[in-house]
Design a protein around this motif. Structure first.
Motif, mmCIF file in Angstrom:
data_model
loop_
_atom_site.group_PDB
_atom_site.id
_atom_site.type_symbol
_atom_site.label_atom_id
_atom_site.label_comp_id
_atom_site.label_asym_id
_atom_site.label_seq_id
_atom_site.Cartn_x
_atom_site.Cartn_y
_atom_site.Cartn_z
ATOM 1 N N LEU A 54 5.086 -9.629 -10.907
ATOM 2 C CA LEU A 54 5.031 -9.863 -9.463
ATOM 3 C C LEU A 54 5.355 -8.595 -8.681
ATOM 4 N N VAL A 55 6.400 -7.895 -9.082
ATOM 5 C CA VAL A 55 6.809 -6.679 -8.375
ATOM 6 C C VAL A 55 5.732 -5.592 -8.482
ATOM 7 N N LEU A 56 5.252 -5.355 -9.699
ATOM 8 C CA LEU A 56 4.243 -4.306 -9.896
ATOM 9 C C LEU A 56 2.924 -4.647 -9.209
ATOM 10 N N ALA A 57 2.542 -5.931 -9.243
ATOM 11 C CA ALA A 57 1.282 -6.333 -8.613
ATOM 12 C C ALA A 57 1.351 -6.172 -7.092
ATOM 13 N N LEU A 58 2.461 -6.550 -6.493
ATOM 14 C CA LEU A 58 2.615 -6.389 -5.048
ATOM 15 C C LEU A 58 2.608 -4.916 -4.653
ATOM 16 N N CYS A 59 3.306 -4.092 -5.427
ATOM 17 C CA CYS A 59 3.316 -2.647 -5.166
ATOM 18 C C CYS A 59 1.922 -2.061 -5.344
ATOM 19 N N GLY A 60 1.242 -2.497 -6.403
ATOM 20 C CA GLY A 60 -0.110 -2.009 -6.667
ATOM 21 C C GLY A 60 -1.080 -2.366 -5.563
ATOM 22 N N LEU A 61 -0.950 -3.579 -5.035
ATOM 23 C CA LEU A 61 -1.843 -4.019 -3.958
ATOM 24 C C LEU A 61 -1.659 -3.157 -2.716
ATOM 25 N N ILE A 62 -0.421 -2.809 -2.425
ATOM 26 C CA ILE A 62 -0.138 -1.968 -1.247
ATOM 27 C C ILE A 62 -0.637 -0.544 -1.454
ATOM 28 N N VAL A 63 -0.285 0.048 -2.594
ATOM 29 C CA VAL A 63 -0.643 1.441 -2.867
ATOM 30 C C VAL A 63 -2.157 1.627 -2.993
ATOM 31 N N LEU A 64 -2.819 0.658 -3.608
ATOM 32 C CA LEU A 64 -4.252 0.790 -3.874
ATOM 33 C C LEU A 64 -5.137 0.220 -2.767
ATOM 34 N N SER A 65 -4.534 -0.222 -1.670
ATOM 35 C CA SER A 65 -5.330 -0.810 -0.588
ATOM 36 C C SER A 65 -6.422 0.129 -0.059
ATOM 37 N N PRO A 66 -6.183 1.456 0.060
ATOM 38 C CA PRO A 66 -7.281 2.338 0.493
ATOM 39 C C PRO A 66 -8.449 2.346 -0.508
ATOM 40 N N VAL A 67 -8.126 2.290 -1.803
ATOM 41 C CA VAL A 67 -9.169 2.249 -2.833
ATOM 42 C C VAL A 67 -9.970 0.958 -2.709
ATOM 43 N N PHE A 68 -9.267 -0.156 -2.469
ATOM 44 C CA PHE A 68 -9.926 -1.446 -2.280
ATOM 45 C C PHE A 68 -10.936 -1.362 -1.136
ATOM 46 N N ILE A 69 -10.518 -0.778 -0.023
ATOM 47 C CA ILE A 69 -11.376 -0.700 1.162
ATOM 48 C C ILE A 69 -12.622 0.131 0.877
ATOM 49 N N ILE A 70 -12.436 1.282 0.225
ATOM 50 C CA ILE A 70 -13.564 2.164 -0.095
ATOM 51 C C ILE A 70 -14.553 1.462 -1.032
ATOM 52 N N PRO B 279 -9.277 -6.450 -8.443
ATOM 53 C CA PRO B 279 -8.917 -7.661 -7.692
ATOM 54 C C PRO B 279 -8.081 -8.663 -8.487
ATOM 55 N N GLN B 280 -7.989 -8.478 -9.796
ATOM 56 C CA GLN B 280 -7.163 -9.381 -10.595
ATOM 57 C C GLN B 280 -5.676 -9.193 -10.310
ATOM 58 N N ILE B 281 -5.343 -8.156 -9.547
ATOM 59 C CA ILE B 281 -3.976 -8.015 -9.048
ATOM 60 C C ILE B 281 -3.604 -9.276 -8.258
ATOM 61 N N ILE B 282 -4.576 -9.830 -7.537
ATOM 62 C CA ILE B 282 -4.345 -11.060 -6.773
ATOM 63 C C ILE B 282 -4.092 -12.227 -7.715
ATOM 64 N N ASN B 283 -4.842 -12.287 -8.826
ATOM 65 C CA ASN B 283 -4.607 -13.336 -9.826
ATOM 66 C C ASN B 283 -3.205 -13.239 -10.413
ATOM 67 N N ILE B 284 -2.737 -12.006 -10.588
ATOM 68 C CA ILE B 284 -1.384 -11.798 -11.135
ATOM 69 C C ILE B 284 -0.331 -12.286 -10.141
ATOM 70 N N ILE B 285 -0.511 -11.968 -8.863
ATOM 71 C CA ILE B 285 0.432 -12.419 -7.831
ATOM 72 C C ILE B 285 0.468 -13.941 -7.770
ATOM 73 N N MET C 201 -2.425 -14.921 -14.025
ATOM 74 C CA MET C 201 -2.504 -13.900 -15.057
ATOM 75 C C MET C 201 -1.217 -13.087 -15.113
ATOM 76 N N SER C 202 -1.110 -12.305 -16.168
ATOM 77 C CA SER C 202 -0.030 -11.332 -16.326
ATOM 78 C C SER C 202 -0.669 -9.946 -16.382
ATOM 79 N N ILE C 203 0.122 -8.908 -16.260
ATOM 80 C CA ILE C 203 -0.426 -7.556 -16.413
ATOM 81 C C ILE C 203 -0.859 -7.334 -17.854
ATOM 82 N N ILE C 204 -0.026 -7.762 -18.803
ATOM 83 C CA ILE C 204 -0.334 -7.612 -20.222
ATOM 84 C C ILE C 204 -0.472 -8.995 -20.860
ATOM 85 N N GLY C 205 -1.553 -9.178 -21.629
ATOM 86 C CA GLY C 205 -1.789 -10.444 -22.320
ATOM 87 C C GLY C 205 -3.211 -10.480 -22.846
ATOM 88 N N PRO C 206 -3.588 -11.520 -23.559
ATOM 89 C CA PRO C 206 -4.971 -11.643 -24.040
ATOM 90 C C PRO C 206 -5.922 -11.722 -22.848
#
Length: 204
Positions: A12-28, A99-105, A109-114
């Protein structure tokens, strides 16, 4: 303790941070996908989640809107004809998975798993059942991903997923995460239109 509480908290923590940091990449990427071909920016597909429940996985759309639905790419005849220009880059770089960062939040899903199987991939789901790999949250990346990815035959992929489930720990997750970065940079195991080319005697 790690499997039940700490792993989910880290996700949850890493996904939320990732969503914020990578938001410019998402937009592009959203702008590029929209300009490149008709259709929505995001692609939803029913996948198998924890305990064989179903959820809608999110990806950046990499194929044209007239591509056959719910068919794994490796089962399509000449899959290159269905992949957009932007899609070729996104799939090669694995950026289509962001976009699977949203699924993790959301907890799908998890960051690591099958990696989550398609809802109709009964062969993979059945093989994973033998190793209890259906009993954990599917991941953005995992042990099988860094040991062959698309090249793996289904029995080998399921066996690797089982190895992950058996040895889940913070250090093992960290190892998978760091090796994923290396694999993505090298585009290891990305095969369009084919799977199972890596035999068991080639497995790392």
């Amino acid at each position: 303790m790690y499997r039940v509480f700490i792993k989910r908290l880290i996700d949850l923590v890493l996904a939320l941070c990732g969503l914020i940091v990578l938001s410019p990449v998402f937009i592009i990427l959203c702008i590029w996908i929209k300009l490149d071909s008709k259709g929505s920016v995001l692609f939803k597909q029913k996948r198998v989640g924890i305990n064989k429940t179903h959820f809608n996985i999110l990806k950046f759309r990499t194929m044209y809107i007239d591509t056959p639905k719910d068919i794994p790419t490796h089962l399509l005849k000449d899959p290159d004809q269905f992949i957009t220009r932007a899609g070729k880059f996104l799939r090669k770089s694995s950026l289509d998975e962001l976009p699977q960062i949203i699924n993790i939040i959301k907890g799908d899903m998890s960051i690591i798993g099958p990696r989550p199987a398609l809802w109709n991939q009964d062969d993979l789901v059945d093989q994973r059942e033998k190793y209890h790999a259906n009993n954990v949250r599917p991941g953005l990346t995992g042990w099988a991903q860094i040991n062959g990815r698309d090249e793996l035959e289904i029995p080998i992929k399921a066996k690797l997923d089982g190895e992950y489930v058996k040895h889940i720990s913070f250090l093992f997750d960290l190892k998978c995460f760091l090796q994923t970065i290396t694999s993505v940079l090298k585009s290891d195991g990305v095969v369009e239109g084919g799977t199972g080319s890596m035999k068991e005697d080639k497995k790392v």
